[in-house]
Design a protein around this motif. Structure first.
Motif, PDB file in Angstrom:
ATOM      1  N   PRO B 147      41.086  40.417  54.763  1.00 35.49           N
ATOM      2  CA  PRO B 147      40.868  39.679  53.509  1.00 35.49           C
ATOM      3  C   PRO B 147      39.525  39.997  52.858  1.00 35.49           C
ATOM      4  O   PRO B 147      39.406  39.971  51.633  1.00 35.49           O
ATOM      5  N   VAL B 148      38.496  40.293  53.654  1.00 32.22           N
ATOM      6  CA  VAL B 148      37.196  40.646  53.078  1.00 32.22           C
ATOM      7  C   VAL B 148      37.289  42.032  52.443  1.00 32.22           C
ATOM      8  O   VAL B 148      36.787  42.269  51.340  1.00 32.22           O
ATOM      9  N   PHE B 149      37.959  42.956  53.118  1.00 34.04           N
ATOM     10  CA  PHE B 149      38.165  44.290  52.536  1.00 34.04           C
ATOM     11  C   PHE B 149      38.944  44.163  51.215  1.00 34.04           C
ATOM     12  O   PHE B 149      38.596  44.778  50.201  1.00 34.04           O
ATOM     13  N   GLU B 150      39.996  43.361  51.235  1.00 35.42           N
ATOM     14  CA  GLU B 150      40.798  43.185  50.030  1.00 35.42           C
ATOM     15  C   GLU B 150      39.959  42.587  48.895  1.00 35.42           C
ATOM     16  O   GLU B 150      40.171  42.896  47.730  1.00 35.42           O
ATOM     17  N   ALA B 151      39.010  41.737  49.237  1.00 37.58           N
ATOM     18  CA  ALA B 151      38.190  41.093  48.198  1.00 37.58           C
ATOM     19  C   ALA B 151      37.365  42.115  47.428  1.00 37.58           C
ATOM     20  O   ALA B 151      37.097  41.934  46.241  1.00 37.58           O
ATOM     21  N   VAL B 152      36.953  43.202  48.065  1.00 39.28           N
ATOM     22  CA  VAL B 152      36.195  44.214  47.343  1.00 39.28           C
ATOM     23  C   VAL B 152      37.114  45.303  46.786  1.00 39.28           C
ATOM     24  O   VAL B 152      36.876  45.822  45.677  1.00 39.28           O
ATOM     25  N   ALA B 153      38.188  45.615  47.506  1.00 36.07           N
ATOM     26  CA  ALA B 153      39.010  46.764  47.110  1.00 36.07           C
ATOM     27  C   ALA B 153      40.122  46.420  46.122  1.00 36.07           C
ATOM     28  O   ALA B 153      40.545  47.279  45.354  1.00 36.07           O
ATOM     29  N   CYS B 154      40.608  45.204  46.155  1.00 35.67           N
ATOM     30  CA  CYS B 154      41.806  44.856  45.382  1.00 35.67           C
ATOM     31  C   CYS B 154      41.491  43.859  44.272  1.00 35.67           C
ATOM     32  O   CYS B 154      40.707  42.945  44.453  1.00 35.67           O
ATOM     33  N   GLU B 155      42.161  44.045  43.138  1.00 36.77           N
ATOM     34  CA  GLU B 155      41.971  43.110  42.011  1.00 36.77           C
ATOM     35  C   GLU B 155      40.486  42.845  41.776  1.00 36.77           C
ATOM     36  O   GLU B 155      40.054  41.703  41.564  1.00 36.77           O
ATOM     37  N   ASN B 156      39.682  43.893  41.864  1.00 36.98           N
ATOM     38  CA  ASN B 156      38.237  43.802  41.684  1.00 36.98           C
ATOM     39  C   ASN B 156      37.786  45.035  40.907  1.00 36.98           C
ATOM     40  O   ASN B 156      38.071  46.161  41.311  1.00 36.98           O
TER      41      ASN B 156
END
Lengths: 148, 227
Positions: B147-156
């Motif tokens: 989820p932390v990786f997704e916070a920077v990589a996705c929809e950002n």
């Protein structure tokens, strides 16, 4: 049947253990901060340990559908190192506010020294200040006297 | 109606929080001028979950549009505590000397739990001089907490706007490695390049050689780069 394990040290356990726990029905755990076996020599080691409890371990558990909570503290054995203990007490006001920190612990007595008593009391007060329960460790040796 | 992103987020938190939580939030936002704003905001960022957890916001479409213009995307799915955390950072950074901004953001990331990190990474674009926080964002890509990786990589929008090519490429390959859908990466088409296509092709080859499944996403990455 769903089960809650209120005192488990996942830092010392493997991912296979998580799988077995999930199969057995454990859905929530509380992991108290404790002495790791190898003495810490830096306050930063405690901070990184707290971060691993609220970060990596919480995620690792979630991969098996297990809700991971924790308690943080300077444990009785390492409370005898005043430098470390003072440093951990400075960290605690921030880390006791974290989402998954549900108490102050493990605190209590080990060799039953004056320093252990001092940091035990200081952390009881932190628990009161943050409206959190405390998790007590009683001595492995001379337990009856320590408990009293 | 307030038009700046921080005000929109402050207003929604104040409107929906229970009275005690609202008081805590406003006290945390206020700078008494006698201590370290960094510590005040760091402690408040930690405590937002306990006090506001479980609530959802009710931001209207026009507010979401204003937030999106400032670089805050995906806000419709944010829980209320994430709105509070972003407000604390966006407002709090105004109380800190410009020369200390980079260290401030890095410290919040370093000492944050997973939810705090997600909130911070998702709001980097909306902070003043966002290009200054590149190191923190690239470091965030090294996590294996998905989820932390997704916070920077996705929809950002941050990686698309500010990552050098090498960091962007590593992030895309990491997404494939973690089985995070590459279509969620903003700018995946615009930032496609030959080196990324080469990395993706080699990764597919490694997986095949090891007798492992090759993710379907790889075709998207190689396809964008060769168009």
């Amino acid at each position: 049947m769903k089960m809650f394990d209120p005192h488990i040290h996942m830092t010392s356990r493997t991912t296979d253990d998580y799988a077995a726990m999930a199969t057995a029905g454990i859905s929530v755990v509380v992991e108290p901060a404790f002495w790791l076996g190898q003495p810490r020599t830096h306050v930063g080691s405690f901070e990184d340990y707290f971060l691993s409890l609220i970060g990596w371990e919480r995620f690792r558990a979630s991969q098996f559908g297990i809700h991971h909570l924790c308690t943080i503290a300077i444990n009785p054995k390492e409370a005898n190192n005043r430098f470390l203990a003072d440093g951990v007490l400075e960290l605690m006001p921030r880390y006791l506010e974290k989402d998954s920190v549900v108490g102050v612990g493990e605190i209590g007595l080990d060799d039953q020294t004056k320093k252990e008593e001092k940091y035990f009391i200081a952390q009881l007060e932190l628990g009161l200040a943050h409206d959190l329960p405390v998790l007590i460790h009683t001595p492995h040796r001379d337990k009856k006297k320590g408990f009293e | 109606m307030p038009q700046d992103p921080a005000s929109i987020l402050v207003d929604v938190v104040c409107r929906l929080a229970e009275p005690a939580a609202r008081t805590w939030f406003l006290e945390s936002m206020a700078d008494p001028g006698d201590g370290s704003p960094q510590t005040r905001i760091g402690v408040a960022l930690a405590g937002a979950g306990r006090r506001l957890g479980g609530k959802r916001h009710d931001l209207a479409a026009e507010d979401l549009a204003v937030l999106a213009l400032s670089g805050l995307v995906g806000v419709e799915s944010w829980p209320l505590e994430r709105c509070a955390r972003v407000a604390l950072v966006a407002r709090g950074i105004e109380d800190i000397a410009v020369a200390e901004h980079r260290a401030f953001v890095d410290e919040l990331f370093r000492t944050g739990d997973n939810a705090e990190r997600e909130a911070l990474l998702g709001c980097l674009c909306a902070l003043p001089g966002p290009e200054r926080f590149q190191e923190t964002a690239v470091e965030a890509c090294r996590t294996n907490v998905v989820p932390v990786f997704e916070a920077v990589a996705c929809e950002n929008l941050y990686p698309e706007r500010f990552f050098p090519e090498s960091a962007f490429n590593q992030m895309v390959i990491k997404a494939i490695f973690l089985e995070v859908a590459v279509r969620r990466i903003e700018g995946i088409e615009r930032r496609a390049n030959a080196e990324l296509a080469r990395m993706a092709t080699d990764y597919a080859s490694e997986r095949s050689a090891a007798g492992r499944v090759v993710p379907d996403d790889i075709d998207l990455v190689t396809g964008f780069a060769t168009r």
